[in-house]
Design an enzyme around this catalytic site. Structure first.
Site, PDB file in Angstrom:
ATOM      1  N   ASP A 137       6.354 -11.661  -3.540  1.00  8.81           N
ATOM      2  CA  ASP A 137       5.095 -11.054  -3.101  1.00  8.81           C
ATOM      3  C   ASP A 137       4.145 -12.151  -2.635  1.00  8.81           C
ATOM      4  O   ASP A 137       4.286 -13.311  -3.022  1.00  8.81           O
ATOM      5  CB  ASP A 137       4.439 -10.320  -4.280  1.00  8.81           C
ATOM      6  CG  ASP A 137       5.121  -8.996  -4.606  1.00  8.81           C
ATOM      7  OD1 ASP A 137       5.866  -8.492  -3.765  1.00  8.81           O
ATOM      8  OD2 ASP A 137       4.891  -8.481  -5.712  1.00  8.81           O
ATOM      9  N   ARG A 187       8.547  -9.301   4.797  1.00  9.26           N
ATOM     10  CA  ARG A 187       7.793  -8.047   4.623  1.00  9.26           C
ATOM     11  C   ARG A 187       6.388  -8.254   5.208  1.00  9.26           C
ATOM     12  O   ARG A 187       5.693  -9.198   4.836  1.00  9.26           O
ATOM     13  CB  ARG A 187       7.675  -7.713   3.132  1.00  9.26           C
ATOM     14  CG  ARG A 187       6.751  -6.534   2.863  1.00  9.26           C
ATOM     15  CD  ARG A 187       6.412  -6.415   1.392  1.00  9.26           C
ATOM     16  NE  ARG A 187       7.580  -6.231   0.572  1.00  9.26           N
ATOM     17  CZ  ARG A 187       7.605  -6.499  -0.751  1.00  9.26           C
ATOM     18  NH1 ARG A 187       6.554  -6.978  -1.354  1.00  9.26           N
ATOM     19  NH2 ARG A 187       8.706  -6.294  -1.438  1.00  9.26           N
ATOM     20  N   GLY A 191      -2.432  -6.740   3.530  1.00 11.88           N
ATOM     21  CA  GLY A 191      -3.029  -7.668   2.554  1.00 11.88           C
ATOM     22  C   GLY A 191      -3.988  -6.925   1.646  1.00 11.88           C
ATOM     23  O   GLY A 191      -4.830  -6.166   2.119  1.00 11.88           O
ATOM     24  N   ARG A 292      -5.000  -0.656  -5.690  1.00 11.93           N
ATOM     25  CA  ARG A 292      -4.695   0.663  -5.085  1.00 11.93           C
ATOM     26  C   ARG A 292      -5.987   1.487  -4.952  1.00 11.93           C
ATOM     27  O   ARG A 292      -6.177   2.182  -3.953  1.00 11.93           O
ATOM     28  CB  ARG A 292      -3.691   1.451  -5.944  1.00 11.93           C
ATOM     29  CG  ARG A 292      -2.339   0.790  -6.155  1.00 11.93           C
ATOM     30  CD  ARG A 292      -1.516   0.568  -4.909  1.00 11.93           C
ATOM     31  NE  ARG A 292      -1.903  -0.471  -4.002  1.00 11.93           N
ATOM     32  CZ  ARG A 292      -1.587  -1.778  -4.110  1.00 11.93           C
ATOM     33  NH1 ARG A 292      -0.923  -2.216  -5.129  1.00 11.93           N
ATOM     34  NH2 ARG A 292      -1.966  -2.631  -3.158  1.00 11.93           N
TER      35      ARG A 292
HETATM   36  P1  FDA Z   1      -4.270   1.550   5.069  1.00 13.78           P
HETATM   37  O1  FDA Z   1      -4.901   0.971   3.833  1.00 13.78           O
HETATM   38  O2  FDA Z   1      -5.065   1.588   6.309  1.00 13.78           O
HETATM   39  O3  FDA Z   1      -3.747   2.987   4.695  1.00 13.78           O
HETATM   40  C1  FDA Z   1      -3.180   3.878   5.650  1.00 13.78           C
HETATM   41  C2  FDA Z   1      -3.045   5.241   4.999  1.00 13.78           C
HETATM   42  O4  FDA Z   1      -2.137   5.173   3.909  1.00 13.78           O
HETATM   43  C3  FDA Z   1      -4.319   5.752   4.375  1.00 13.78           C
HETATM   44  O5  FDA Z   1      -5.124   6.436   5.296  1.00 13.78           O
HETATM   45  C4  FDA Z   1      -3.792   6.656   3.290  1.00 13.78           C
HETATM   46  O6  FDA Z   1      -3.373   7.890   3.846  1.00 13.78           O
HETATM   47  C5  FDA Z   1      -2.589   5.935   2.815  1.00 13.78           C
HETATM   48  N1  FDA Z   1      -2.907   5.019   1.692  1.00 13.78           N
HETATM   49  C6  FDA Z   1      -2.996   3.676   1.747  1.00 13.78           C
HETATM   50  N2  FDA Z   1      -3.273   3.163   0.520  1.00 13.78           N
HETATM   51  C7  FDA Z   1      -3.367   4.210  -0.305  1.00 13.78           C
HETATM   52  C8  FDA Z   1      -3.603   4.336  -1.691  1.00 13.78           C
HETATM   53  N3  FDA Z   1      -3.810   3.269  -2.463  1.00 13.78           N
HETATM   54  N4  FDA Z   1      -3.608   5.578  -2.229  1.00 13.78           N
HETATM   55  C9  FDA Z   1      -3.393   6.669  -1.463  1.00 13.78           C
HETATM   56  N5  FDA Z   1      -3.149   6.618  -0.128  1.00 13.78           N
HETATM   57  C10 FDA Z   1      -3.133   5.405   0.440  1.00 13.78           C
HETATM   58  N6  FDA Z   1      -0.286  -6.660  -0.308  1.00 13.78           N
HETATM   59  C11 FDA Z   1      -0.377  -7.983  -0.562  1.00 13.78           C
HETATM   60  O7  FDA Z   1      -1.454  -8.562  -0.388  1.00 13.78           O
HETATM   61  N7  FDA Z   1       0.721  -8.691  -0.977  1.00 13.78           N
HETATM   62  C12 FDA Z   1       1.928  -8.106  -1.150  1.00 13.78           C
HETATM   63  O8  FDA Z   1       2.893  -8.779  -1.527  1.00 13.78           O
HETATM   64  C13 FDA Z   1       2.042  -6.713  -0.891  1.00 13.78           C
HETATM   65  N8  FDA Z   1       3.230  -6.064  -1.032  1.00 13.78           N
HETATM   66  C14 FDA Z   1       3.341  -4.763  -0.591  1.00 13.78           C
HETATM   67  C15 FDA Z   1       4.586  -4.142  -0.592  1.00 13.78           C
HETATM   68  C16 FDA Z   1       4.719  -2.887  -0.032  1.00 13.78           C
HETATM   69  C17 FDA Z   1       6.071  -2.250   0.001  1.00 13.78           C
HETATM   70  C18 FDA Z   1       3.579  -2.208   0.499  1.00 13.78           C
HETATM   71  C19 FDA Z   1       3.695  -0.869   1.127  1.00 13.78           C
HETATM   72  C20 FDA Z   1       2.351  -2.804   0.439  1.00 13.78           C
HETATM   73  C21 FDA Z   1       2.206  -4.058  -0.114  1.00 13.78           C
HETATM   74  N9  FDA Z   1       0.962  -4.674  -0.181  1.00 13.78           N
HETATM   75  C22 FDA Z   1       0.889  -6.015  -0.468  1.00 13.78           C
HETATM   76  C23 FDA Z   1      -0.283  -3.858  -0.025  1.00 13.78           C
HETATM   77  C24 FDA Z   1      -0.775  -3.886   1.407  1.00 13.78           C
HETATM   78  O9  FDA Z   1      -1.262  -5.162   1.720  1.00 13.78           O
HETATM   79  C25 FDA Z   1      -1.912  -2.865   1.596  1.00 13.78           C
HETATM   80  O10 FDA Z   1      -2.981  -3.174   0.746  1.00 13.78           O
HETATM   81  C26 FDA Z   1      -1.500  -1.430   1.361  1.00 13.78           C
HETATM   82  O11 FDA Z   1      -0.204  -1.187   1.840  1.00 13.78           O
HETATM   83  C27 FDA Z   1      -2.465  -0.468   2.108  1.00 13.78           C
HETATM   84  O12 FDA Z   1      -2.456  -0.738   3.467  1.00 13.78           O
HETATM   85  P2  FDA Z   1      -1.754   0.210   4.581  1.00 13.78           P
HETATM   86  O13 FDA Z   1      -0.982  -0.677   5.488  1.00 13.78           O
HETATM   87  O14 FDA Z   1      -0.977   1.258   3.931  1.00 13.78           O
HETATM   88  O15 FDA Z   1      -2.947   0.756   5.444  1.00 13.78           O
END
Ligand code: FDA
Length: 311
Positions: A137, A187, A191, A292
């Site tokens: 990660d 991956r 962030g 989250r």
């Molecule tokens: P965005 O936050 O814009 O969300 C898009 C949509 O997804 C939202 O409108 C909502 O519908 C849904 N959604 C997103 N988050 C939600 C939540 N918490 N609860 C409910 N719905 C939600 N970060 C990091 O800094 N280091 C890491 O190593 C990792 N590892 C990692 C692994 C995997 C498999 C994932 C999917 C994510 C990570 N992350 C991470 C977290 C990542 O950086 C980010 O904070 C989250 O994925 C939320 O960003 P989105 O790209 O989903 O977009």
């Protein structure tokens, strides 16, 4: 602004005590966390795999302050991998593990890099024997340089060690260009940590545009991109760019967090895509939960209601 406040408040011991001792917190945590121990995590992994999803398990915990505890975290991962193998879930990388470098010692004041490298090597050996993989990660921006160095050093012995790039960081486009190599598992996420404006984009649009730039580099390169987002627009862009790059469904994967957009996870898998669910377990869930909640204000409102609920 709310996101920044929440991430800042997460460092306060008072807030931590308040949240972790709240009677209904556990119910909310259960939406994002598979259980307290490896047995529950393996069972949750089995259920996801049965539904055609792939899994990456994360033993919750970070910023380990003691070398013995860091070694114990590596031991927990090795045992988890043995359990996955015994259950027939690890082979072919169907269930792999995600490891936070500070959980295995990277932040230790003395010999942090060496300790983390040794512990990650132990986990990689267990994963190799079980026929699966490890992904590191990415944490706070201050650990990015050391984490990428760990990946570069350890890939000499474990070429399938994966890493994470955060599109929110200004440096990430050039990191992706360096990482787009044969066999390189990267991956890409937006962030989840706070970073100063000098290191990170501040506007969501900038983070998304950076994501698309990084995505293009990774998908056009010879490595194995892992598209980690729940953002429907970025998922469509990834699918279109993968098509333009001539990539088959087995040459990249989507990844989402356990409990977030499960119907979309299922839809992608049913359409033939490789879809991996990040599955955390363990008792040290506080920092993970705060990240989250910070991602989505609606989650915070739900959480606060559950804390004050008398039911
Ligand atoms: P965005 O936050 O814009 O969300 C898009 C949509 O997804 C939202 O409108 C909502 O519908 C849904 N959604 C997103 N988050 C939600 C939540 N918490 N609860 C409910 N719905 C939600 N970060 C990091 O800094 N280091 C890491 O190593 C990792 N590892 C990692 C692994 C995997 C498999 C994932 C999917 C994510 C990570 N992350 C991470 C977290 C990542 O950086 C980010 O904070 C989250 O994925 C939320 O960003 P989105 O790209 O989903 O977009």
């Amino acid at each position: 602004m709310l996101r920044r406040l929440l991430l800042a408040a997460s460092g306060s011991d008072r807030v931590r005590r308040l949240v972790t001792s709240a009677p209904y917190a556990r119910g909310v945590v259960g939406r994002y966390v598979a259980g307290d121990d490896a047995a529950e995590a393996v069972e949750a992994a089995r259920q996801l795999l049965r539904r055609g999803l792939l899994v990456s398990l994360d033993y919750l915990g970070e910023d380990t302050a003691d070398p013995e505890l860091a070694a114990a975290v590596a031991g927990e991962y090795s045992q988890l991998i043995s359990r996955l193998a015994a259950a027939g879930l690890a082979a072919g990388g169907r269930a792999e593990v995600s490891v936070k470098p500070t959980a295995v010692g990277l932040g230790l004041p003395d010999h942090g890099y060496k300790t983390a490298a040794e512990n990650i090597s132990r986990i990689c050996v267990a994963a190799r024997e079980a026929g699966t993989t490890v992904t590191l990660d990415m944490e706070d921006h201050q650990h990015v340089e050391a984490t990428l160095r760990l990946v570069a050093d350890l890939r000499r012995e474990f070429p399938d060690l994966g890493c994470v790039i955060q599109s929110g960081l200004r440096r990430s486009a050039s990191d992706c260009a360096e990482l787009a190599q044969p066999g390189s598992r990267v991956r890409l996420c937006k962030g989840a940590y706070r970073a100063p404006d000098s290191a990170a984009f501040t506007a969501r649009g900038e983070v998304d545009r950076s994501y698309v730039r990084c995505l293009r580099t990774l998908l056009r390169g010879p490595g194995y991109p892992m598209v980690a987002t729940h953002d429907p627009r970025l998922i469509s862009i990834a699918a279109a760019q993968a098509g333009l790059a001539g990539r088959g469904a087995d040459s990249f994967e989507y990844q989402m967090l356990y409990g977030i957009r499960p119907a979309e996870q299922q839809r992608l898998a049913a359409g033939g895509a490789a879809m991996r669910v990040y599955l955390p377990y363990g008792r040290d869930w506080y920092s993970y939960l705060v990240r989250r909640l910070a991602e989505r204000p609606a989650n915070l409102a739900f959480f606060l209601r559950s804390l004050t609920s008398t039911r």
